[in-house]
Enzyme design. Structure first.
Site, mmCIF file in Angstrom:
data_model
loop_
_atom_site.group_PDB
_atom_site.id
_atom_site.type_symbol
_atom_site.label_atom_id
_atom_site.label_comp_id
_atom_site.label_asym_id
_atom_site.label_seq_id
_atom_site.Cartn_x
_atom_site.Cartn_y
_atom_site.Cartn_z
ATOM 1 C CB THR A 1 -2.340 -36.343 23.256
ATOM 2 O OG1 THR A 1 -1.893 -37.705 23.146
ATOM 3 C CG2 THR A 1 -1.945 -35.625 21.969
ATOM 4 C CE1 TYR B 1 -5.792 -36.897 19.812
ATOM 5 C CE2 TYR B 1 -3.998 -38.430 20.292
ATOM 6 C CZ TYR B 1 -5.013 -37.593 20.726
ATOM 7 O OH TYR B 1 -5.244 -37.441 22.064
#
Length: 337
Positions: free
Chosen positions: A117, A141
């Site tokens: 990501t 995350y």
């Protein structure tokens, strides 16, 4: 040989499976169906319901099907949730991937493609952001994904594994043929929430922060159509098969759209107005995130087909309307491992 797709019944994973099957590849899927839907997989693709952290399950599947490459999607992806419950993200993303990699090394799988990501960058010093920019994630995350990247860099020289890390920017849209899309209830993707509002499933959409240093005060994101994203994975697999060295690549288009612009794109696609409520900034949100795509375009045989916000919004809306008709479809039975 066979490709194992973890999380292959999920949003991006199911698109990946369709693309691989169309290319004539042998594919198997492991998914615990916590956010995946077996009915959106192509017919005939073996699905094993279970946790990718279960090393016995994964080892048995790899051995039985002659797996020589893994495309790893399984994991948790919601930034605000990771702020509230970071330990679950380190378990689901980092520890689970460590177990998967352990089995891959043990069974001799030498090609690994990892779903990472742009959140690993945090707020970049400059945009577009290149792959060699500092990594300063603002959320558990992002940190959990970065930890896996570090593991891959350590594993590759130690065990002879080649990998491609693909750092996603903002994935959106749906299969143009209407075979699959984002079906998770309560999903936090901006386009998903906007098309839910456009179809009357939400009374409003919240915009978190309108005082950012951007032209309209809302955050800016580089949206990439999910079909173009999975084509990048297919190209990455070809790259590894041709002997390409391990690498990390941004997956975006190199241009940004603000949150408010994106909402307007959905309004235009649907021809419907819906309420927008402005809320304070949210912890973990990045102000502007646009990909420098020069490396992926130079490295992979990859040409985007849907690089257009209006097209992305139209496909997302068509899928959301289709969901009303097949929400109660019969789940396919999974094969046992």
């Amino acid at each position: 040989m066979t490709i194992l797709v973890t999380g292959g019944a999920g949003y991006i994973g199911s698109h990946m499976v369709h693309t691989l099957v169309e290319a004539g590849e042998s594919v198997i899927v492991i998914d615990n169906l916590s956010t995946g839907f077996s009915q959106y997989l192509p017919e005939g693709v073996p699905l094993f319901i279970g946790d990718v952290a279960d090393e016995n399950l994964v080892e048995g599947v790899i051995a039985a099907h002659g797996v020589d490459a893994i495309i790893h999607f399984a994991g948790s992806i919601v930034v605000p949730e990771s702020m509230r419950d970071p330990l679950s993200y380190y378990r689901n993303n980092t520890m689970t991937t460590r177990n998967l990699l352990n089995v891959a090394v043990k069974t001799g799988v030498r090609r690994f493609i990892f779903s990472s990501t742009a959140a690993v960058y945090g707020n970049p010093d400059k945009t577009p952001v290149a792959e060699d920019a500092p990594t300063r994630p603002l959320s558990p995350y992002g940190s959990s994904k970065l930890m896996t990247e570090i593991m891959l860099h350590d594993i590759a020289p130690a065990y002879g594994m080649d990998f491609v890390v693909l750092r996603y920017f903002n994935v959106a849209g749906a299969d143009p043929l209407g075979r699959t899309g984002l079906a998770t209830v309560g999903a936090t993707h901006l386009l998903k929430m906007a098309v839910e509002a456009a179809t009357g499933q939400r009374s409003k959409i919240d915009v978190f922060g309108t005082d950012y240093p951007t032209p309209d005060g809302s955050c800016i994101r580089d949206f990439i159509h999910v079909s173009d994203l999975v084509e990048a994975h297919r190209a990455a697999l070809d790259y590894l098969r041709q002997g390409g060295p391990s690498t990390t690549l941004n997956c975006g288009y190199g241009r940004g759209h603000s949150v408010l612009e994106t909402i307007e794109a959905v309004r235009r696609a649907s021809g419907r107005n819906f309420a927008v409520q402005y809320a304070p900034r949210r912890d973990g949100d990045i102000v502007t995130m646009i990909a420098d795509t020069s490396r992926i375009r130079a490295t992979l045989d990859w040409t985007p087909r849907y690089d257009d916000l209006a097209t992305i919004a139209r496909h997302a809306l068509a899928w959301e309307e289709k969901l009303h008709h097949d929400r109660h479809g019969v789940e396919r039975l999974a094969k046992s491992a």
